[in-house]
Design an enzyme around this catalytic site. Structure first.
Site, PDB file in Angstrom:
ATOM      1  CD  GLU A 217      -6.595   4.776   4.548  1.00 41.10           C
ATOM      2  OE1 GLU A 217      -5.855   4.060   3.850  1.00 41.10           O
ATOM      3  OE2 GLU A 217      -6.177   5.527   5.451  1.00 41.10           O
TER       4      GLU A 217
ATOM      5  CG  HIS B  20      -4.462  10.557   2.501  1.00 44.04           C
ATOM      6  ND1 HIS B  20      -5.489  10.501   3.424  1.00 44.04           N
ATOM      7  CD2 HIS B  20      -3.588   9.572   2.863  1.00 44.04           C
ATOM      8  CE1 HIS B  20      -5.254   9.521   4.289  1.00 44.04           C
ATOM      9  NE2 HIS B  20      -4.107   8.947   3.971  1.00 44.04           N
TER      10      HIS B  20
ATOM     11  CD  GLN C 206      -3.726   3.767  10.607  1.00 37.62           C
ATOM     12  OE1 GLN C 206      -4.929   3.735  10.362  1.00 37.62           O
ATOM     13  NE2 GLN C 206      -2.861   4.324   9.788  1.00 37.62           N
TER      14      GLN C 206
ATOM     15  CE1 TYR D 208      -0.352   8.791   4.337  1.00 44.15           C
ATOM     16  CE2 TYR D 208       1.915   9.564   4.257  1.00 44.15           C
ATOM     17  CZ  TYR D 208       0.656   9.611   4.816  1.00 44.15           C
ATOM     18  OH  TYR D 208       0.408  10.489   5.859  1.00 44.15           O
TER      19      TYR D 208
ATOM     20  CG  ASP E  20      -5.903   0.409   3.432  1.00 39.81           C
ATOM     21  OD1 ASP E  20      -5.922  -0.668   4.037  1.00 39.81           O
ATOM     22  OD2 ASP E  20      -5.072   1.317   3.642  1.00 39.81           O
TER      23      ASP E  20
ATOM     24  CG  ASP F 265      -2.019   0.997   1.150  1.00 36.21           C
ATOM     25  OD1 ASP F 265      -2.445   1.331   0.029  1.00 36.21           O
ATOM     26  OD2 ASP F 265      -2.494   1.455   2.208  1.00 36.21           O
TER      27      ASP F 265
END
Lengths: 419, 419
Positions: free
Chosen positions: A202, A136, A243, A131, A236, A129
């Protein structure tokens, strides 16, 4: 204008005209899992097509199409799947009689989507994944770190990414339980255990790879797209409270790996070609030579997220676009392999949350509700700061423009069950 | 004392007496990849054993043993592999004539290890790396964060872990190229690109899982060991300069995924039973109920790391022990699944660097050379702050004690080639 049309009826608002032809794995009560291609509201059964002799002189065997995943077909490589897609276009072209006029063949080859179950399209060896949406990353940085220095120092130098969990990626339509976990809502008190209270989606897209090079051999920017088969929508799911407590210093773990939702149809890069666009200038700071873009590698794909409560009408909470990525897919794959890391056919690499610059384009409830401070008003009078039990989250995506075919992705949907 | 001995000759210092019987995948010029069990300096060919009828009335088929990975065998579950191991003990027992006296069968069943190539024992669905040695976490915290608060707030509340790359895990003996990557040696200057200058090993052990529960169903502490098949040695190679620049905020990525080295023989928990010991008290702070240990779940396994330069004699740079873990394997697996994350047969979960409290027991060059400030003196007069091209790093591990059988792991070796 698109002259090309199919003899298969395709409704005007369909995600799947003949210019799209995404690949997936389907089954029916009479057909075991196998490879199919979507057109209109039908599926073309590639196993049946092969058995009837329509795929001769292509580098595929029957086994590639009767597999329960796309991996064997993908393993044939980009040139092969491109030739296959070109063959399918010819077979489905309204102006060509080859298949069109073989009524009893058509009956064996077409399956209504309404009668089919869709499955996870690939056996995923590794899932990464990224970013890569600047908005974001900025939003998260503003909320949790320093509003004045929202982006971390490395962010514009490399596509930050991490490894995720492959085993818990599920196909659209699979319900997921709200996860239990450890969290520390009160930093002055010991951590607690219980169901996540800050469950989020997400909005992402994911690309699926062809088999790459051997361990030790990087894939360059010039080669990268030769190793990208196609894209799906990708949710996601994230438990923000789990988290937040676990992720220092080694990154997200249980806040993510309880489940991720993938749409079933894989749209090829070839289908998206009309929507290829340049990305942002990457001059401040300049990116290192191994990551420099020399030809457009971004794509203009409209994205939306809808929340549908158990008993109420749904609401679109986000409209975004894949073009908002700072780092494109070629850069992600190039960076991922620059140290010699090997990639296998069917690996999944997701974009990271795709947020645009405006509040209406934020790709997670964390950003939409700005950490819970700005609840979203739902049509039934309720509010959403995060996702509630019984909510279905539906991601949709579609590239469209006047004079161009509509290239849609279907949807990636997931219902959240109580913990 | 161990009364049990085998009719297969086992040298006194062998890692593989009849009490061990680790599983692996081997091949020879005449035998394709298949399941084998190590005893002394021989391998028992389980495919041959099955074909000759010695594995009747066990829940396995020939296909389980002629597979190129252990996954099909492991998929039969703990009770099945335990019965298999018990059968092997009987067949190899010096006091039993069943196989011992069948000379022409013995010839078909035993293969000298010197004639066999060993392969990665499992197809790895997902690989997770934990961070469970307190001394390692403290050392890293002292070097890079606050010496007075070396452990992060979450560290004693949960076994911190992250997902790693499965595709680049290789079997012992596979050379690896020094990775290229992006790094920022001078924080005041832009990042640079080139071969890693701070290449390191990490002394770890890894456990391999049986198939777990469906997505959404956690595995409890009481159940956890029923889902652990066995252990190997594991070198989590790390490029410290790449890692330092990339890892904030989402964790290690290219600093790790260029390769990890696994030993070929999987030692079962049953074989390690004589070395089961209690772990540390976990009362300050107390761990949450879902992670509480009610019976000993640590193991006493001596570990060592040797660096062997291309042309010079090697030196042992670390002697550590698996007992130095704060979190045990059952806690790691329980935590990993508490949110419903599913585990498949053949998944790999590594311990994190296993450092002990003394400098001689530190499990990485980062700690041994204390960030390069205390070079290690090699016998050939050279120094090591990190790993040089041409160095072979060899991990070994062995449980032994007076009156107990020696349960060894063989070795996990890797040669570093130039970038």
């Amino acid at each position: 204008m698109n002259e090309l049309t199919s003899w298969v009826a395709v409704p005007a608002d369909s995600d799947f005209p003949i210019q799209n032809l995404p690949f997936g794995i389907f089954s029916t009560s009479e057909r075991t899992k196998r490879v199919g291609v979507a057109i209109g509201d039908q599926i073309v059964d590639l196993k049946a097509l092969h058995m009837l002799g329509y795929l001769e002189n292509l580098p595929f065997t029957l086994a590639d199409f009767e597999a329960p995943v796309l991996n064997p077909m993908i393993a044939r490589g980009k040139q092969a799947t491109r030739e296959l897609r070109n063959r399918l276009v010819k077979l489905l072209d309204a102006s060509r009689p080859d298949l069109r006029d073989k009524e009893h063949h058509v009956g064996q080859i077409l399956v209504p989507q309404s009668e089919a179950a869709m499955h996870l399209p690939v056996e995923i060896g590794d899932y990464t994944d990224f970013y890569s949406s600047e908005d974001h990353a900025r939003n998260v940085g503003k909320m949790f770190r320093d509003p004045e220095n929202a982006l971390l120092p490395n962010w514009k130098h490399l596509p930050v990414g991490y490894h995720g969990r492959a085993s818990s990626i599920v196909v659209s339509g699979t319900p997921l339980k709200r996860p239990h976990g450890q969290m520390r809502p009160d930093p002055a008190a010991p951590p607690t255990f219980g169901p996540s209270r800050l469950l989020d989606f997400e909005l992402e897209m994911a690309f699926i790879t062809y088999p790459g090079k051997p361990l030790g051999d990087p894939i360059s920017m010039a080669e990268a797209e030769d190793y990208i088969f196609g894209l799906t929508l990708f949710n996601d799911w994230s438990a923000r409270d789990i988290q937040a407590w676990e992720y220092v210093p080694l990154g997200p773990f249980l806040g993510k790996n309880f489940g991720s939702t993938m749409s079933p149809w894989v749209v090829t890069l070839d289908a998206l070609e009309p929507y290829r666009i340049p990305g942002p200038d990457q001059v401040d700071p300049p990116v290192l030579p191994y990551l420099q873009v020399t030809s457009p590698g971004h794509f203009d794909v409209d994205l939306a997220v809808e929340i549908v409560p158990e008993s109420g009408p749904g609401a679109v909470v986000c409209r975004s676009n894949l073009k908002h990525m700072y780092w494109n897919m070629a850069q992600q794959l190039t960076h991922h392999t620059v140290n010699g890391c090997n990639v296998r056919g069917g690996d999944v690499m997701a974009s990271g949350t795709i947020s645009g610059p405006e509040p209406g384009s934020f790709g997670s409830m964390l950003e939409i509700s700005w950490r819970g401070s700005k609840p979203f008003a739902m049509p039934d009078g309720s509010e959403r700061k995060f996702i509630q039990d019984g909510d279905t989250v539906r991601l949709t995506g579609c590239a469209s423009a006047p004079g161009k075919p509509r290239i849609g992705f279907g949807s990636a949907e997931g219902l959240i069950l109580p913990a």
